[in-house]
Enzyme design. Structure first.
Site, PDB file in Angstrom:
ATOM      1  CG  HIS A  20      47.001  22.875  26.165  1.00 53.81           C
ATOM      2  ND1 HIS A  20      46.558  22.031  25.191  1.00 53.81           N
ATOM      3  CD2 HIS A  20      45.999  23.769  26.361  1.00 53.81           C
ATOM      4  CE1 HIS A  20      45.351  22.391  24.811  1.00 53.81           C
ATOM      5  NE2 HIS A  20      44.990  23.442  25.516  1.00 53.81           N
ATOM      6  CG  ASP A  28      41.638  38.916  47.093  1.00 55.81           C
ATOM      7  OD1 ASP A  28      42.252  38.073  47.781  1.00 55.81           O
ATOM      8  OD2 ASP A  28      40.400  38.973  47.071  1.00 55.81           O
ATOM      9  CG  HIS A  98      34.608  33.342  47.127  1.00 56.63           C
ATOM     10  ND1 HIS A  98      34.837  33.495  48.463  1.00 56.63           N
ATOM     11  CD2 HIS A  98      35.600  34.039  46.498  1.00 56.63           C
ATOM     12  CE1 HIS A  98      35.905  34.251  48.652  1.00 56.63           C
ATOM     13  NE2 HIS A  98      36.385  34.596  47.476  1.00 56.63           N
ATOM     14  CD1 TRP A 121      33.381  36.716  45.986  1.00 56.66           C
ATOM     15  CD2 TRP A 121      32.872  38.884  46.090  1.00 56.66           C
ATOM     16  NE1 TRP A 121      32.487  36.881  47.015  1.00 56.66           N
ATOM     17  CE2 TRP A 121      32.152  38.219  47.093  1.00 56.66           C
ATOM     18  CE3 TRP A 121      32.722  40.265  45.975  1.00 56.66           C
ATOM     19  CZ2 TRP A 121      31.291  38.866  47.962  1.00 56.66           C
ATOM     20  CZ3 TRP A 121      31.864  40.907  46.832  1.00 56.66           C
ATOM     21  CH2 TRP A 121      31.151  40.205  47.816  1.00 56.66           C
ATOM     22  N   GLY A 122      38.243  39.032  44.125  1.00 58.66           N
ATOM     23  CA  GLY A 122      39.307  39.304  43.161  1.00 58.66           C
ATOM     24  C   GLY A 122      40.261  38.142  42.983  1.00 58.66           C
ATOM     25  CG  ASN A 123      40.426  35.448  44.950  1.00 58.55           C
ATOM     26  OD1 ASN A 123      41.463  36.025  45.238  1.00 58.55           O
ATOM     27  ND2 ASN A 123      39.392  35.407  45.771  1.00 58.55           N
TER      28      ASN A 123
END
Length: 153
Positions: A20, A28, A98, A121-123
């Site tokens: 938790h 990416d 970012h 921005w694929g994080n």
């Protein structure tokens, strides 16, 4: 054989190891993963596997209490943001810079899962949560307000 959709042993191990509040980043292909962070590298070639595929698999086997992404994702990659919101509708969502994802958040992550995605921005940040209905189902247990609202949903 295992019943779940995920066949990759290391990804299964990573999900099972999350407690938790632990942070997993699904990133990416170009993400600068710190040398000291546990890396599950699934990248094979451009967009194989893509970010949506991996997020979908993880969403089927992982309780995300909170999801985070870059504050420029809504403007610069709204299609990806829609996927994330669809896959994690019950999670709280937050934005950060970012630069913060590449720096401080990467350093805090328990595990970083690298995809082959060529997604700007694929994080995506995924904080591990609990299955609220199962966690608070014992007689006499009262859920705190932040979970009580999820019980009513």
């Amino acid at each position: 054989m295992k019943r779940g959709r995920i066949l990759n042993a290391e990804l299964n191990h990573a999900i099972a190891s999350m407690g938790h509040g632990d942070l997993m980043i699904v990133c990416d292909a170009g993400f600068p993963i710190p040398d000291t962070t546990w890396r599950v590298d699934l990248a094979i070639e451009k967009d194989l596997p893509d970010l949506g595929q991996i997020l979908s698999l993880i969403a089927s086997d992982f309780v995300a209490e909170k999801v985070g992404y870059a504050d420029n994702l809504p403007t610069n990659n709204p299609v990806l943001l829609d996927k994330v919101k669809t896959l994690f509708p019950d999670a709280d969502h937050e934005m950060t810079t970012h630069a913060n994802i590449l720096g401080a958040m990467a350093a805090q992550a328990k595990v970083i899962v690298r995809t082959g995605a060529f997604d700007p921005w694929g994080n995506i940040l995924l904080w591990s949560g609990v299955d609220v209905p199962k966690w608070f189902d014992k007689p006499g247990v009262i859920a705190p307000p932040e979970y009580a609202r999820k019980l009513k949903a």
